[in-house]
Every structure is written in structure tokens, then in C-alpha cells.
Design an enzyme around this catalytic site. Structure first.
Site, PDB file in Angstrom:
ATOM      1  N   ALA A  98       0.824  -1.001   0.415  1.00  0.00           N
ATOM      2  CA  ALA A  98      -0.611  -0.002   0.125  1.00  0.00           C
ATOM      3  C   ALA A  98       1.038   1.229   0.156  1.00  0.00           C
ATOM      4  CB  ALA A  98      -1.202  -0.399   1.306  1.00  0.00           C
ATOM      5  N   GLY A 125       0.404  -5.296   1.371  1.00  0.00           N
ATOM      6  CA  GLY A 125      -0.328  -5.765   0.715  1.00  0.00           C
ATOM      7  C   GLY A 125      -0.261  -5.851  -1.025  1.00  0.00           C
ATOM      8  N   GLU A 154      -0.712  -9.652  -0.002  1.00  0.00           N
ATOM      9  CA  GLU A 154      -2.248 -10.293   0.365  1.00  0.00           C
ATOM     10  C   GLU A 154      -3.293  -9.773  -0.922  1.00  0.00           C
ATOM     11  OE1 GLU A 154      -3.072  -8.306   4.817  1.00  0.00           O
ATOM     12  OE2 GLU A 154      -2.547  -6.907   3.319  1.00  0.00           O
ATOM     13  N   GLU A 190       3.775  -5.251   7.795  1.00  0.00           N
ATOM     14  CA  GLU A 190       2.928  -4.698   8.739  1.00  0.00           C
ATOM     15  C   GLU A 190       3.231  -3.672  10.045  1.00  0.00           C
ATOM     16  OE1 GLU A 190       0.900  -5.266   5.085  1.00  0.00           O
ATOM     17  OE2 GLU A 190       1.771  -6.480   6.536  1.00  0.00           O
TER      18      GLU A 190
END
Length: 699
Positions: free
Chosen positions: A65, A106, A109, A129
Site C-alpha cells: 500500500a 498489501g 495480500e 506491517e
């Protein structure tokens, strides 16, 4: 559809390419995430498309992200990553992630929500994270345990470190390791899936493998994580999310994960860690030194002095594959110094962190010499002799004659005037300070001290070199102590005054350790050796204003021959072979006597006062340093204290911590201490100015 996401049909496969350089960040506001969703929907509704490949352009799949978007500020009209992944769980055509390079957060993910994953051998895969004080917030805590089991998933997410493609394949994160052209290999894999009639395989529909009974496993996990990650809320939240993955249906687990993510992203701890993430990237930027400033190539180095610091500094060069000469005044001192280097490497080998072959190669880069003419070819020479101005000037006079033209001449001084040292040479433009922190082969901080005549090229070279030798270089101006040690003076000063006023070493240390430091000031002193500070204080005595308060307790302890752990006694006493500090009644008696002799009536001192006087002393001096231009940015000061002095990362550094408290509240305490304790606590003008305007150090 955004141009940051390209969609092409290759026969019956829809290829979705992420193209948001440099790391293909999954930005919401730029429309990257929306672009992925639009492409999936287009292919999903196209009867000619039978499967998908998602791939990253450039050097990696996706770095995750856009961190600058955390904590809100999303465009409400654009899809977020959880929206895309939820849609992927409805797609009935196989989706293959083609992974290469760093695939993080992300980005991973997104790959986990795909039905299959192929990767090139050099990929690096992680859910990091936790290092930003948060947890994977787009299904990572729910899908990863379903793919590789609760225990391994928990370890991977709490460590946050990258694993190799081979390890990912072994765990079950990656289905197939491919070579050559990734796009072609992914298409071959995908077409085979279609040909063999293999359908979708959703991680969300799997159950979580767990060897131990769930209650027992999670009780042990919480206990271990609480101990190892004291002060950090994210690791415990990750444990709770993995427990939800084990005990709850996927939909409920996802909802719980999102709730925990939103809670964590608003914590001071996460804000602090995100602040440091950006601060570390900002620190290399020097306003008046353009990024394209030519830097010298450092192919060889030399160290003057084979003591603890000299040997430790030299190890950094050898570790980076740079040949290094070490100069000492005689062969005996040289042999002793190189033996310590060998011993340090051998200890790393014995712990399994370095191979014997690697050690031999590094030792092969060392060469001991005893004459200045032997270092005439070095690209950089670093002086690491005794902390005495006269001695250092003698060394630099010799270096000026011996070193080749253009060589960088650096001093490892921790407090002395680099301008004065540079002035004894005919080439002050090539002189600067490189203040390494002890142990120099371990500590990541490097204060790069810019003297008045240091050239931009010399400074650019030093900053580039810091990265080469795996240090975090921070530019500092010239003053007594530069950034870190100048601020530290007030921290230790207040700790000493607190003893005279009613505290004891163990109380002060406990308060600072509860705040998050590994050790309080007195335990640090005993570890480092009290004689070092004593020598500096004696040097400074001649210029110390006689009207200012001065605590003699530390000097009196040194006069007793108590220099800390190395003598078995300092602020505390130590049993032979044991580093555990034991409060000593003799020190308590010495402190009580000192209070009486100074005419100070002892009182009960609160933990809050101890914390504020130690930490706000750092902050107030940091504000002075900023205003004087000794530090370029408040965030640079934070980096110095995180990497050089053990300031707890989850507090973000002293200046960021002051921002979280509120500068108006900090100033209120500083003014109160000023009225009681005198001019040491005169509020810094910058602190007053920012507090009055409701502003922060870190904008």
C-alpha cells in the site's frame, strides 16, 4: 481504467499489469486499486477470458500500500484493497499471481487472494506491517494461516522479515518456482491450469492447520509476544487475528482484522513507526547538496588506531568488501588490535551468523601497518585515536603530508571541534567528522559532521559511503557533542541532579526502562565505562561556568576506582561473570552525603518528574540544535536517538514524542523546571515559538 494498471488479453488469459513505479504501490487515491478491480470485472464478464495473470512491471510485483494514505484521506469514490480482494473471492476463473522482486504487505495480500502463485527465484516475500505498528489489513492475517498454518504464519507476520522464494515454496505460499521470462512462465502455468481443468482455489475456503490445542497455543503465543515486544501493540493484535482465523469463519475473521487494523493505525505507536519510515528516507537529503553531486569512489580505506573503535570501524569496510589498512604506532599494539577483530568475527561464526569462509575473506581484506607512508593510496583515512585535541591535530598534520590528493580525511571524534582539526591541514575541503557509535561494527548510526570548509563532494561521498557500509548517516554541524552527545549531556545532568534531590539510581533507571529504553542512564554508564565521561568532564572543567550547579557524585564514584562493569562496580555492583546490576548501599550512602554537602533537602520524587526531566532535557536542547542549524530537521534528531542511543522506536524519537505530548504541555513543564532549577532549563526560543503557534517539530 487508469494507465497505472494495464489490461491486455493474451489468447484466453487476461493479463493485469501493475505499473506504478518505483514499487507498484497499491495506491487508492491514484486509482491503482480501482484499476485492478476494473480489469478483473472486464475479464470476468468476458466469455473469451478463461483465467487471469496479475504481474508487476519493472523490478517487483508490488511493495504494498501507499503508506502516506494510512490513517484516512482516501478518495471515497475509489475502491480500496479489501474491496478488490473480496471481489476476487467471487471470481470463478483462476487468478494467478506472477511474483518477482520485493513483494510486500498489501502486494503479498493481493497475491494471497489470487488462486495460485508462481515466483522467480530472487523474489522477496513479506508481510512487514508490524514494523509500521499495524497488521496486514487486507486479509493477510486470515489467508496466510489458511495457506501455511497458524504457527508459521504468526512467526512470519510478527517478524515482518522477507523470506526467499524457496522458503515460500516450502511453506506453501508459492505454488511453483519459475525461471526465465516471468510473464511467459506465468502464462504457461495458467494455460496448463485451464487445459487440465483446474478451477479456482480460494485461501478463504481453507481451514487453518494447528498442531497444539488452540487455547494452549495462543496462551503461549501471547506470553512470548508480550515479553519480546513490550510497548508494541501490533504483535499482540496479530496473535488475536490469527486466533480469529482459527476459531471464526473467514468473513468474521476479516471483519475482526479490519477492526484491529483501524484501531492500530490511529495509535501513537503506529504514527511513530510511520514517522521513522519516512524520516529514514529523508535523512539522506541535504538541501544545498544536489542528488547528482559527484561522489568519490571509495575503493580502499585506512584507519589510524587499532583500538576498540578503530578495529570496529575497520570491520565495516571489510564487511562491505573494501580493503582496509589499520595503522598503529608499534607492532605489539597492531597485533593486539587485529586479534580483537579476529575474535569478534570468530564470535559471530560461533553463533552461526557468519561462515568461516566469509570470515577468512573479510580478515584477508585487513592489512596492519606502522608507517604513515603505507596508507598513501587510501581513498579515505579515518582517525580513531584518543579523544584529545592535541593528539588528533598531530595525526592530521601527518595525514596531510602522507595521504594522496583528494583522499577524504575523517575524524571519529565524538565531541571535539572538527574545524580546529581541519585547520591544521592544507586541504580542509576534504576533512569532516565521521562519528561512529560503539560498538562500531554493530551500531547503525553514523553522524557525518560537516565542517565549515567541507566540500559538497566530500559530504556527498560520506553519505553514499554510509549506505555502502550499512550505516544510517545523519548530517550534523560542528559544536561540542554534535547532535547526539550534546543533547545527551542534559539527559545525564538531570539524572544526576535527581539523585541529589531524592531519587536513587534504580528508581531513575526503572522509569526510563519502563518508558522503553533497554537501559536507564546509570546502567548505561556502567556498561560503557564511567571513566570515559569522567575524562571528558575533567577536560570541560576549565570552561565550566562556576555559578552553574554541578553534581560531583559521578566524579566521586570514579575517584573510588569504580568504573562500571569492567571493574565490578560503578553505580551498581556486579558479581563476577554476571552483568546483573545490584543496588549498592555504599552508593546510596555516597549520594545521601553529596545531598547534604550540597545543602539539598531530599524529597520524594515522582516517576513522572523523572521522566519529564530526563526526556524534556533532550527535547529542549534538540530545539536549540534545530534553531542553530546543527541538525537539518527534527526528524534527523529522532533518527540519531533511535539508532544511536536506544530511544524506543515506538515513541518515534525525542522530537516526535514531544509532538505527541503536545509542545504546549512540554513548554509548560520546561518553564516550571526553569523557575525551580535555573538557567539549564531556559526554554528554547523555537520551542516557545512552535508551542505558541500550536505547531509541531515534525511538520
Amino acid at each position: 481504467m487508469t494507465t497505472l494498471v494495464e489490461y491486455q488479453k493474451q489468447a484466453s488469459v487476461g493479463v493485469i499489469t501493475l505499473n506504478n513505479p518505483p514499487v507498484n504501490a497499491l495506491s487508492v487515491n491514484k486509482g491503482v486499486v480501482q484499476g485492478i478491480l476494473d480489469a478483473l470485472k472486464e475479464g470476468d464478464h468476458d466469455p473469451h477470458v478463461r483465467a487471469f495473470v496479475i504481474i508487476g512491471a519493472g523490478r517487483n510485483f508490488s511493495g504494498g500500500a501507499d503508506i502516506s494514505e494510512f490513517g484516512g484521506g482516501y478518495d471515497p469514490g475509489k475502491a480500496k484493497l479489501p474491496d478488490v480482494l473480496a471481489y476476487m473471492d467471487t471470481v470463478t476463473k483462476p487468478i494467478v499471481a506472477a511474483i518477482h522482486g520485493p513483494t510486500m504487505g498489501g502486494g503479498l495480500e493481493l497475491a494471497l487472494a489470487c488462486h495460485y502463485r508462481v515466483a522467480l527465484p530472487a523474489a522477496q516475500i513479506a508481510l512487514p506491517e508490524v514494523k509500521l505498528g499495524i497488521l496486514p489489513g487486507a486479509g493477510g492475517t486470515q489467508r496466510l494461516p489458511r495457506l501455511i498454518g497458524a504457527e508459521k504464519a504468526l512467526d512470519m507476520m510478527i517478524a515482518g522479515d522477507p523470506i526467499s522464494t524457496e522458503k515460500a515454496r516450502e511453506l506453501g505460499v508459492v505454488d511453483e518456482v519459475v525461471s526465465g521470462d516471468l510473464r511467459a512462465a506465468a502464462l504457461t502455468f495458467t494455460n496448463r491450469l485451464v487445459r487440465e481443468g483446474k478451477g479456482v482455489r480460494r485461501a478463504s475456503q481453507l481451514s487453518v492447520a494447528l498442531d497444539l490445542p488452540a487455547a494452549e497455543f495462543f496462551e503461549q503465543a501471547r506470553s512470548r509476544v508480550a515479553k519480546d515486544w513490550r510497548g508494541y501493540p501490533a504483535p499482540l493484535a496479530i496473535v488475536a487475528c490469527v486466533e480469529a482465523a482459527v476459531k471464526q469463519p473467514f468473513v468474521k475473521g476479516i471483519a475482526f482484522e479490519r477492526q484491529q487494523f483501524e484501531k492500530l493505525v490511529r495509535t501513537d505507536e503506529s504514527r511513530a513507526l510511520r514517522h521513522l519510515f519516512f524520516a529514514e528516507r529523508q535523512v539522506a537529503k541535504i538541501p544545498d547538496v544536489p542528488e547528482d553531486t559527484p561522489a568519490h569512489e571509495i575503493k580502499s580505506a585506512a584507519l589510524i588506531g587499532a583500538g576498540t573503535m578503530g578495529g570496529g570501524i575497520a570491520m565495516n569496510f571489510a564487511n562491505a568488501g573494501i580493503p582496509v589498512k589499520v595503522l598503529e604506532v608499534n607492532q605489539e599494539a597492531l597485533d593486539k588490535g587485529l586479534a580483537i577483530v579476529r575474535k569478534n568475527y570468530a564470535a559471530t561464526v560461533s553463533k552461526g551468523r557468519l561462515s568461516q569462509d566469509a570470515m577468512d575473506k573479510r580478515m584477508g581484506l585487513f592489512k596492519g601497518v606502522t608507517r604513515y607512508q603505507d596508507i598513501k593510496d587510501a581513498d579515505i583515512v579515518i582517525e580513531a585515536v584518543f579523544e584529545d585535541m592535541a593528539v588528533k591535530k598531530q595525526v592530521f598534520e601527518k595525514l596531510d603530508k602522507a595521504a594522496k590528493p583528494g583522499a577524504i580525511l575523517a575524524t571519529n571524534t565524538s565531541t571535539l571541534d572538527v574545524n580546529e582539526i581541519a585547520a591544521v591541514t592544507s586541504r580542509p575541503q576534504d576533512v569532516l567528522g565521521l562519528h561512529f557509535f560503539s560498538p562500531a561494527n554493530v551500531m547503525k548510526l553514523l553522524e557525518v559532521v560537516r565542517a565549515a570548509k567541507t566540500s559538497k563532494e566530500t559530504l556527498a561521498t560520506a553519505m553514499k559511503l554510509s549506505k555502502t557500509i550499512k550505516k544510517v548517516g545523519v548530517v550534523a554541524g560542528v559544536c561540542d557533542g554534535f547532535i547526539g552527545n550534546r543533547m545527551l549531556h542534559g539527559y545525564f545532568r538531570e539524572a544526576g541532579f535527581l539523585l541529589e534531590e531524592g531519587a536513587l539510581p534504580q528508581q531513575v533507571d526503572k522509569v526510563i526502562e519502563d518508558f522503553g529504553f533497554a537501559m536507564g542512564p546509570f546502567r548505561v554508564g556502567d556498561l560503557a565505562g564511567l571513566d570515559v565521561g569522567w575524562y571528558i568532564r575533567k577536560r570541560q572543567a576549565a570552561t565550566r561556568p562556576p555559578h552553574l550547579r554541578y553534581s560531583k557524585v559521578a566524579d566521586q564514584i570514579c575517584e573510588l576506582g569504580r568504573f562500571g562493569q569492567k571493574t565490578g562496580a560503578g553505580w551498581y555492583r556486579y558479581e563476577p561473570g554476571n552483568r546483573t546490576p545490584i543496588p549498592d548501599p555504599a552508593i546510596e550512602a555516597l549520594i545521601l552525603k553529596a545531598s547534604k554537602e550540597a545543602g539539598i533537602k531530599r524529597r520524594a520524587i515522582s516517576d513522572q518528574e523523572i521522566l519529564e526531566r530526563c526526556i524534556y532535557a533532550l527535547v529542549n536542547e534538540g530545539a536549540e540544535i534545530l534553531e542553530e542549524g546543527i541538525a537539518l530537521r527534527a526528524s534527523d534528531i529522532d533518527i540519531v536517538y533511535i539508532y544511536g542511543y536506544g530511544f524506543p522506536r515506538y515513541r518515534g524519537g525525542p522530537m516526535f514524542y514531544a509532538d505527541t505530548v503536545g509542545l504546549d504541555k512540554v513548554l509548560e513543564s520546561v518553564r516550571r523546571f526553569h523557575s525551580v532549577h535555573g538557567e539549564f532549563w531556559k526554554p528554547a526560543p523555537l520551542l516557545e515559538k512552535l508551542a505558541a503557534g500550536g505547531k509541531k517539530f515534525n511538520k
